[in-house]
Design an enzyme around this catalytic site. Sequence first.
Site, PDB file in Angstrom:
ATOM      1  N   ASP A   1     -25.224  -7.458 -19.687  1.00 48.30           N
ATOM      2  CA  ASP A   1     -24.869  -8.738 -18.973  1.00 48.30           C
ATOM      3  C   ASP A   1     -23.652  -9.656 -19.833  1.00 48.30           C
ATOM      4  OD1 ASP A   1     -27.177  -7.974 -17.729  1.00 48.30           O
ATOM      5  OD2 ASP A   1     -28.313  -8.188 -19.613  1.00 48.30           O
TER       6      ASP A   1
ATOM      7  N   ASP B   2     -29.159  -3.968 -11.602  1.00 46.20           N
ATOM      8  CA  ASP B   2     -28.419  -5.803 -11.487  1.00 46.20           C
ATOM      9  C   ASP B   2     -27.572  -5.426 -12.190  1.00 46.20           C
ATOM     10  OD1 ASP B   2     -30.837  -4.824 -12.125  1.00 46.20           O
ATOM     11  OD2 ASP B   2     -31.482  -6.610 -13.343  1.00 46.20           O
TER      12      ASP B   2
HETATM   13  N1  GLY Z   1     -31.947  -8.599 -15.363  1.00 44.92           N
HETATM   14  C1  GLY Z   1     -31.707  -9.367 -14.834  1.00 44.92           C
HETATM   15  C2  GLY Z   1     -32.893 -10.112 -14.618  1.00 44.92           C
HETATM   16  O1  GLY Z   1     -34.384 -10.437 -14.059  1.00 44.92           O
HETATM   17  O2  GLY Z   1     -32.917  -9.826 -12.610  1.00 44.92           O
END
Ligand code: GLY
Length: 395
Positions: free
Chosen positions: A119, A179
Site C-alpha cells: 500500500d 486494489d
Molecule cells: N484494500 C483497499 C480497500 O479496502 O479498498
Amino acid sequence: MIAKIKYLVFVLPFVVLFLACKSETKEPKETPAMTADSLLSVRFENLLKHPLDSIGFPRSYSLAKAEVNKVPSRDWTSGFFPGNLWHVYQLTGNPDFKNRAAQWTSFIEKEKFNDGTHDMGFKVYCSFGQGTKVEQTETYEKIIVESAKTLSTRFNKNVGSLRSWDFNKDIWEFPVIIDNMMNLELLFEATRISGDSTFHDIAVSHANTTLKNHFRKNNSSYHVVVYDTINGAVKDKVTHQGFDASSAWARGQAWGIYGYTMSYRYTNDIAYLNQAKASLAFYLDHPNMREDGIPFWDFNDPAIPMAVRDVSAATIVASACYELYGYDKNPEYKTYADKVLKTLMSKKYLLEPEVEAPFILKHSTGNWPKKDEIDEPIVYGDYYFLEALLRQKNL
Ligand code: GLY
C-alpha cells in the site's frame, strides 16, 4: 403602595416570561437552510479543526459512537487525510490547508522504509505525491523514489507482479489484489522523477499480469488472485472484501477502472485503455446500478435493494471518468461523473454541519464481510470526491 410594589415585583417576571413564550410560539426562530456549498465549507473547516497527531490519522467516523477511528501511519489509509488537505488547498486557495497538509504529510515519511506492505502508493503518493503538485519540492520527490525502491522489493519475477498481502500465508502463497493497481502510480512517478526505468518496468509487468488474470469474461474483476511463486501459475481466484469469489465488489471494480485509466496515462498502451472502458461499461450498465449513480457495496449482494451503498466506489469511478473523458470523449463518462458529484452535493450525503469530525461524505462501506466501517464516512471516499471536484474544475 408598598403592597402594590411587592405585588408587581412578584408578578412582573411571570408576565415577561409569558410574553416571551408567546412570541416564541407565534414567530419561531428560523435558521436559514444551508446550501450544499455552505455545508461543504463547514465540512472543509472541520478538516482544519482536527488536531495534529503524528500517530493518529483520521480514517473513518462511527455515527453510532460519535467517534473518529484513528490509525497509525502504517495503515493503508494514512495518506488520504493529508491528501484531502492538499486537495482542499487547490480547491479553495486557502493557505491554512496547505500548511496543515504539509504537517500531516511529514508524519508519513517513515513509511518509505516499510517493506511489509503493497500500500505504499496509497500512503506515500496520496500525501507526498499530491504535495508535489502544489509545491515543487525535491525532498518530496526523493521520498517518492525511496518508497518506490522499497515497494519494488515485493516484485516477484516468476509471477510478474508485486505481492499484495503478507497475511494468510498458509493458504495464499502469493496473493495479488485488484486494489494493487493503484500503487503503480508511485512507481511510474518514481521513474519520471529519477529516470530509472526499473520502477516503470515493474509497474508495466504488474499491470499486464493483472490484465491477464484478474478479469472475467464480462469485464468485472476478481478481488484476489493467488499465484505460485515458482512457476507463476494461478492457483486460486477468491475474495476477501467482496460478497463471494464470483461477485463484483463495487470498490474492486472502481480500483480496476481507475488503475487502468491511470496506467494508460503513463504508457499509452491501448490494451489498458480498453480494459478501463470495458470494466466501466460493466459498472455503468449493471442492472443493479442505482439511478443516482451510487452503487451498492457489491453488485451481487442478495440483500439488494436493502444492501448498503458504497460512496467511495462512486467517487473513485467519478474521478477516473474525468480522466478517461480526456482520452475518449464518450459523453457517458462525463455524465456519470457529473451525476455522482451532483448526488453527493446534497444533505443526504454531506455529513451534517454539527458533526465535529474531519470528514465530508456519509455512506461509504469499508469491509462488509468483517462488518467493519459499514455505511460510514470514510477518508478515501472524501479523497476521490475532492479529486473528482478538482478534475471537474480543471476539465
Ligand atoms: N484494500 C483497499 C480497500 O479496502 O479498498
